[in-house]
Design an enzyme around this catalytic site. Structure first.
Site, PDB file in Angstrom:
ATOM      1  N   SER A  68     129.618 -19.586 -48.435  1.00 25.87           N
ATOM      2  CA  SER A  68     129.855 -18.153 -48.231  1.00 25.87           C
ATOM      3  C   SER A  68     129.702 -17.870 -46.751  1.00 25.87           C
ATOM      4  O   SER A  68     129.023 -18.630 -46.028  1.00 25.87           O
ATOM      5  CB  SER A  68     128.795 -17.356 -49.007  1.00 25.87           C
ATOM      6  OG  SER A  68     128.795 -15.996 -48.598  1.00 25.87           O
ATOM      7  N   TYR A  91     120.245 -15.320 -52.235  1.00 22.89           N
ATOM      8  CA  TYR A  91     121.624 -15.789 -52.050  1.00 22.89           C
ATOM      9  C   TYR A  91     121.802 -16.393 -50.656  1.00 22.89           C
ATOM     10  O   TYR A  91     122.350 -17.489 -50.503  1.00 22.89           O
ATOM     11  CB  TYR A  91     122.576 -14.605 -52.253  1.00 22.89           C
ATOM     12  CG  TYR A  91     124.042 -14.940 -52.274  1.00 22.89           C
ATOM     13  CD1 TYR A  91     124.674 -15.307 -53.459  1.00 22.89           C
ATOM     14  CD2 TYR A  91     124.820 -14.852 -51.119  1.00 22.89           C
ATOM     15  CE1 TYR A  91     126.032 -15.588 -53.492  1.00 22.89           C
ATOM     16  CE2 TYR A  91     126.174 -15.134 -51.136  1.00 22.89           C
ATOM     17  CZ  TYR A  91     126.781 -15.498 -52.333  1.00 22.89           C
ATOM     18  OH  TYR A  91     128.129 -15.775 -52.351  1.00 22.89           O
TER      19      TYR A  91
HETATM   20  P1  NAD Z   1     132.475 -15.098 -60.638  1.00 25.41           P
HETATM   21  O1  NAD Z   1     131.296 -14.302 -61.129  1.00 25.41           O
HETATM   22  O2  NAD Z   1     133.856 -14.553 -60.840  1.00 25.41           O
HETATM   23  O3  NAD Z   1     132.423 -16.570 -61.227  1.00 25.41           O
HETATM   24  C1  NAD Z   1     131.215 -17.270 -61.325  1.00 25.41           C
HETATM   25  C2  NAD Z   1     131.432 -18.458 -62.230  1.00 25.41           C
HETATM   26  O4  NAD Z   1     130.171 -19.137 -62.374  1.00 25.41           O
HETATM   27  C3  NAD Z   1     131.870 -18.072 -63.648  1.00 25.41           C
HETATM   28  O5  NAD Z   1     132.745 -19.054 -64.157  1.00 25.41           O
HETATM   29  C4  NAD Z   1     130.551 -18.061 -64.417  1.00 25.41           C
HETATM   30  O6  NAD Z   1     130.699 -18.235 -65.821  1.00 25.41           O
HETATM   31  C5  NAD Z   1     129.882 -19.263 -63.776  1.00 25.41           C
HETATM   32  N1  NAD Z   1     128.439 -19.275 -63.985  1.00 25.41           N
HETATM   33  C6  NAD Z   1     127.567 -18.235 -63.846  1.00 25.41           C
HETATM   34  N2  NAD Z   1     126.337 -18.626 -64.179  1.00 25.41           N
HETATM   35  C7  NAD Z   1     126.429 -19.942 -64.519  1.00 25.41           C
HETATM   36  C8  NAD Z   1     125.487 -20.915 -64.974  1.00 25.41           C
HETATM   37  N3  NAD Z   1     124.194 -20.600 -65.120  1.00 25.41           N
HETATM   38  N4  NAD Z   1     125.932 -22.154 -65.228  1.00 25.41           N
HETATM   39  C9  NAD Z   1     127.237 -22.481 -65.106  1.00 25.41           C
HETATM   40  N5  NAD Z   1     128.174 -21.604 -64.681  1.00 25.41           N
HETATM   41  C10 NAD Z   1     127.761 -20.352 -64.403  1.00 25.41           C
HETATM   42  O7  NAD Z   1     132.170 -15.339 -59.090  1.00 25.41           O
HETATM   43  P2  NAD Z   1     133.086 -15.722 -57.847  1.00 25.41           P
HETATM   44  O8  NAD Z   1     133.157 -14.541 -56.962  1.00 25.41           O
HETATM   45  O9  NAD Z   1     134.343 -16.401 -58.254  1.00 25.41           O
HETATM   46  O10 NAD Z   1     132.106 -16.746 -57.110  1.00 25.41           O
HETATM   47  C11 NAD Z   1     132.282 -18.131 -57.140  1.00 25.41           C
HETATM   48  C12 NAD Z   1     131.528 -18.743 -55.985  1.00 25.41           C
HETATM   49  O11 NAD Z   1     132.030 -18.211 -54.772  1.00 25.41           O
HETATM   50  C13 NAD Z   1     130.026 -18.447 -55.994  1.00 25.41           C
HETATM   51  O12 NAD Z   1     129.307 -19.586 -55.589  1.00 25.41           O
HETATM   52  C14 NAD Z   1     129.893 -17.342 -54.979  1.00 25.41           C
HETATM   53  O13 NAD Z   1     128.616 -17.299 -54.399  1.00 25.41           O
HETATM   54  C15 NAD Z   1     130.954 -17.747 -53.984  1.00 25.41           C
HETATM   55  N6  NAD Z   1     131.422 -16.666 -53.121  1.00 25.41           N
HETATM   56  C16 NAD Z   1     132.019 -15.570 -53.635  1.00 25.41           C
HETATM   57  C17 NAD Z   1     132.447 -14.575 -52.776  1.00 25.41           C
HETATM   58  C18 NAD Z   1     133.119 -13.343 -53.274  1.00 25.41           C
HETATM   59  O14 NAD Z   1     133.319 -12.425 -52.460  1.00 25.41           O
HETATM   60  N7  NAD Z   1     133.508 -13.247 -54.541  1.00 25.41           N
HETATM   61  C19 NAD Z   1     132.274 -14.716 -51.401  1.00 25.41           C
HETATM   62  C20 NAD Z   1     131.662 -15.858 -50.904  1.00 25.41           C
HETATM   63  C21 NAD Z   1     131.247 -16.839 -51.779  1.00 25.41           C
END
Ligand code: NAD
Length: 251
Positions: free
Chosen positions: A133, A146
């Protein structure tokens, strides 16, 4: 279809960024293993769309990580993407949320990597991609767990990259800015409460304020970057923390 014959495991791939990465790797021929939670019928549709297996292991536990890796079998591309967020001032931060965020966003990557590397070494090829991130490089208030986990993921990435550098394996972070996914949508109410702002103010004055492009990153853009990191042309990209954040961390 340069990933034909390769198996790719993407954690947290039932939603958002992970799903986009799984789709992009599948489009290049990889056999995909999905992981994450969600509605059974929706997951069945995804399995059919991607010709994938799904392992719903909970990656906040060591046992869950080990169950996932045993069910997935040898993987050539490992994408550690599962993550969660919680927004609160540090003095009120629920201890259980701290533990869960560190376990999922950081420790699960250690477990999957340690279990995936032996096969990659014997195959002489592997790709490890960790979804970090912008918060692996800079902080914002109220995200102590986080930010700590994502900074740690960057350190884990660099360490692994150095250890496997002569084995045909690369290990990199992709560091998005704000991507419009359920994870971002879910933190809006807490951010409204923590900062005393309206929904629009959170979107414009908190989420997009540092993204110079004033645009959310699209999940498919992250999928395309993950595909590039798997290519032979990227064999010397390792230990990198690749920003895709609309210019956020350039400032
Ligand atoms: P999201 O909530 O859409 O998806 C998260 C995924 O993780 C889902 O498939 C969920 O079922 C799974 N998950 C949650 N808890 C879990 C567990 N205990 N065991 C196994 N799987 C689990 O989130 P996203 O925005 O797609 O984020 C994905 C990654 O990207 C994360 O690591 C997040 O920190 C990172 N990220 C997101 C953003 C953003 O703006 N959305 C920015 C930077 C980084």
């Amino acid at each position: 279809m340069f990933l034909s014959g390769k198996r790719a495991l993407v954690t947290g791939s039932t939603s958002g960024i992970g799903l986009a990465i799984a789709r992009a790797l599948r489009a290049e021929g990889a056999e995909v293993v999905l992981n994450g939670f969600g509605d059974e019928a929706e997951i069945a549709k995804l399995r059919e769309e991607l010709g994938a297996i799904h392992v719903g292991a909970d990656l906040t536990t060591r046992e869950g990580c080990e169950e996932l890796m045993a069910a997935a079998g040898p993987v050539d591309v490992l994408v550690n993407n599962a993550g969660m967020q919680y927004v609160s001032p540090v003095e009120d931060f629920p201890v259980g949320k701290w533990d869960a965020i560190i376990a999922l966003n950081l420790t699960s990557a250690f477990h999957t990597i340690r279990l995936a590397v032996p096969h990659m070494k014997s195959a002489g090829w592997g790709r490890i991609i960790n979804t970090a991130s912008a918060h692996s490089k800079v902080a914002s208030p109220f995200k102590s767990a986080y930010n700590a986990a994502k900074h740690g993921l960057d350190g884990l990435t660099k360490t692994v990259a150095l250890e496997v550098a002569t084995d045909g394996i690369t290990c990199n972070c992709i560091s998005p800015g704000y991507v419009w996914t359920p994870l971002v949508e879910g933190q809006i109410p807490d951010t409204m409460a923590a900062r005393g702002l309206s929904r629009d103010e959170v979107i414009n004055d908190v989420l997009l304020v540092k993204q110079a492009t004033k645009k959310f990153v699209q999940p498919s853009e992250i999928g395309a970057l993950a595909v590039f990191l798997c290519r032979d042309e990227a064999q010397n990209v390792t230990g990198a923390n690749w920003s895709i954040d609309g210019g956020w961390t350039a400032e």
